[in-house]
Design a protein around this motif. Sequence first.
Motif, short mmCIF file in Angstrom:
data_model
loop_
_atom_site.label_atom_id
_atom_site.label_comp_id
_atom_site.label_asym_id
_atom_site.label_seq_id
_atom_site.Cartn_x
_atom_site.Cartn_y
_atom_site.Cartn_z
N TYR A 73 51.76 59.85 -48.81
CA TYR A 73 52.65 60.85 -48.20
C TYR A 73 53.08 60.37 -46.80
O TYR A 73 52.23 60.17 -45.93
CB TYR A 73 51.93 62.19 -48.09
CG TYR A 73 52.78 63.30 -47.53
CD1 TYR A 73 53.86 63.80 -48.24
CD2 TYR A 73 52.51 63.84 -46.27
CE1 TYR A 73 54.64 64.82 -47.73
CE2 TYR A 73 53.28 64.85 -45.75
CZ TYR A 73 54.35 65.34 -46.47
OH TYR A 73 55.13 66.34 -45.96
N GLN A 74 54.37 60.14 -46.64
CA GLN A 74 54.95 59.75 -45.35
C GLN A 74 54.21 58.58 -44.70
O GLN A 74 53.82 58.62 -43.54
CB GLN A 74 54.97 60.96 -44.40
CG GLN A 74 55.89 62.08 -44.87
CD GLN A 74 55.98 63.22 -43.89
OE1 GLN A 74 55.23 63.29 -42.90
NE2 GLN A 74 56.91 64.14 -44.13
N TRP A 111 53.37 67.81 -56.93
CA TRP A 111 53.05 68.91 -56.05
C TRP A 111 51.53 69.01 -55.91
O TRP A 111 50.80 69.03 -56.89
CB TRP A 111 53.59 70.23 -56.58
CG TRP A 111 55.07 70.38 -56.43
CD1 TRP A 111 56.03 70.23 -57.39
CD2 TRP A 111 55.76 70.72 -55.22
NE1 TRP A 111 57.28 70.44 -56.88
CE2 TRP A 111 57.16 70.76 -55.54
CE3 TRP A 111 55.37 70.99 -53.92
CZ2 TRP A 111 58.14 71.05 -54.60
CZ3 TRP A 111 56.35 71.30 -52.97
CH2 TRP A 111 57.71 71.33 -53.31
N GLN A 167 58.14 71.07 -45.25
CA GLN A 167 58.19 70.73 -46.66
C GLN A 167 57.15 71.51 -47.47
O GLN A 167 56.79 71.10 -48.56
CB GLN A 167 57.95 69.23 -46.84
CG GLN A 167 58.97 68.38 -46.10
CD GLN A 167 58.74 66.90 -46.33
OE1 GLN A 167 58.31 66.49 -47.38
NE2 GLN A 167 59.06 66.10 -45.33
N ARG A 171 54.88 68.42 -51.54
CA ARG A 171 55.31 67.45 -52.54
C ARG A 171 55.01 66.04 -52.02
O ARG A 171 55.67 65.55 -51.10
CB ARG A 171 56.80 67.60 -52.83
CG ARG A 171 57.23 66.84 -54.09
CD ARG A 171 58.54 67.34 -54.62
NE ARG A 171 58.76 66.91 -55.98
CZ ARG A 171 59.80 67.27 -56.72
NH1 ARG A 171 60.72 68.09 -56.20
NH2 ARG A 171 59.93 66.86 -57.96
N MET A 172 54.02 65.41 -52.59
CA MET A 172 53.62 64.07 -52.19
C MET A 172 54.66 63.05 -52.65
O MET A 172 55.47 63.30 -53.54
CB MET A 172 52.25 63.72 -52.80
CG MET A 172 51.12 64.60 -52.31
SD MET A 172 50.68 64.19 -50.61
CE MET A 172 49.55 65.51 -50.22
N ASP A 173 54.62 61.88 -52.03
CA ASP A 173 55.54 60.82 -52.43
C ASP A 173 55.11 60.18 -53.76
O ASP A 173 55.96 59.83 -54.59
CB ASP A 173 55.60 59.75 -51.34
CG ASP A 173 56.14 60.30 -50.04
OD1 ASP A 173 56.96 61.24 -50.09
OD2 ASP A 173 55.72 59.82 -48.97
N ARG A 174 53.78 60.09 -53.94
CA ARG A 174 53.29 59.35 -55.11
C ARG A 174 51.80 59.65 -55.28
O ARG A 174 51.09 59.92 -54.31
CB ARG A 174 53.53 57.85 -54.90
CG ARG A 174 53.04 56.91 -55.99
CD ARG A 174 53.28 55.47 -55.54
NE ARG A 174 52.74 54.48 -56.45
CZ ARG A 174 53.43 53.94 -57.44
NH1 ARG A 174 54.69 54.28 -57.64
NH2 ARG A 174 52.87 53.03 -58.23
N GLU A 193 55.14 60.43 -59.75
CA GLU A 193 56.10 60.39 -58.65
C GLU A 193 56.39 61.82 -58.19
O GLU A 193 56.68 62.70 -59.00
CB GLU A 193 57.40 59.70 -59.10
CG GLU A 193 57.21 58.26 -59.56
CD GLU A 193 56.84 57.33 -58.42
OE1 GLU A 193 57.05 57.71 -57.25
OE2 GLU A 193 56.33 56.21 -58.70
N ASN A 194 56.31 62.02 -56.87
CA ASN A 194 56.60 63.31 -56.24
C ASN A 194 55.84 64.49 -56.86
O ASN A 194 56.44 65.50 -57.25
CB ASN A 194 58.11 63.59 -56.29
CG ASN A 194 58.91 62.48 -55.65
OD1 ASN A 194 59.76 61.87 -56.29
ND2 ASN A 194 58.67 62.20 -54.38
#
Length: 290
Positions: A183-184, A266, A226, A246-249, A263-264
């Motif tokens: 995440y980020q 929750w 977010q 919502r995570m990136d991965r 992918e993405n």
Amino acid sequence: MTETLYLDLFFLVNLAADCYLLFLTGLVLREPVRKRKGRLLLGAVVGAAAGCALVFFPNLPVSVWILLELVLPAVLMTRAAFGRGGLLELLRRTTVLWMAAALTGGSFSLLESAGGGRELPVSGNAPQAFVGTVTAVWEQTPWTFRKFGLALSVAGGALWAGTVFLRQGMAFHNSLYEATLYYQGKQKTVRALRDTGNQLYEPYHHQPVHILERSAGLEFGEAAAQVIYVPFCSVGKEHGILAAVRMDRMEIRQRGRLVRVLENPWVAFCETPLSARHRYEMLLHGELTL
């Protein structure tokens, strides 16, 4: 001193014991034992015949004795009683049979030592069956039907309880994974449990939501812009709201092997620990295919 062994009686005793052990093994393995009475009897005959055959070879080396007394008869008995199977299935059946034999023998030995034993008198003109220069002792324990039933019940109950405990432990262990969240530009690896009871979905597009302990996700900081709020209900709490991001991965591994990449996904944050013993920090969605 020469002692007498009646081979026919020795065969019948082993036949009865092997029938019981195979029946108990089938119950533990959930085999249709009532429909396989003939096969169970065949397996018991194989085991009893192997036991009688070994009487004629009393001075075998230990390694050969282990192979011929413990390994080979157990394999042949389970194969005859329960049919063919793969290597893992054969190992599972044989292991349960050994466990049944060990527990039953231990229960019988305990009652025998408590009740004492007495040797049957042998008549001087009784028929004798000699095996070379080595013969066996035939003893009768003064058991009642009640003691015999108690021994079988203790052995069967202990084996059943042990099997259920091991089965539950294996099921729990097979449901544990390692989940790496991205995440980020930050990442965090946590222990995750695939929980069939987790049926949480976000309210807008009905996408599955995984649950993470807040203390395990401190590395991600606050991301108020977010965040969405997901309503839920659970045992002891009729209504509640969880903040979800919502995570990136998310990468999911088991025993070091990558099994799924999301992918993405929750992920909702829970303020209370998910496991009392801290065996996992995350609950994967129940409908997730792994």
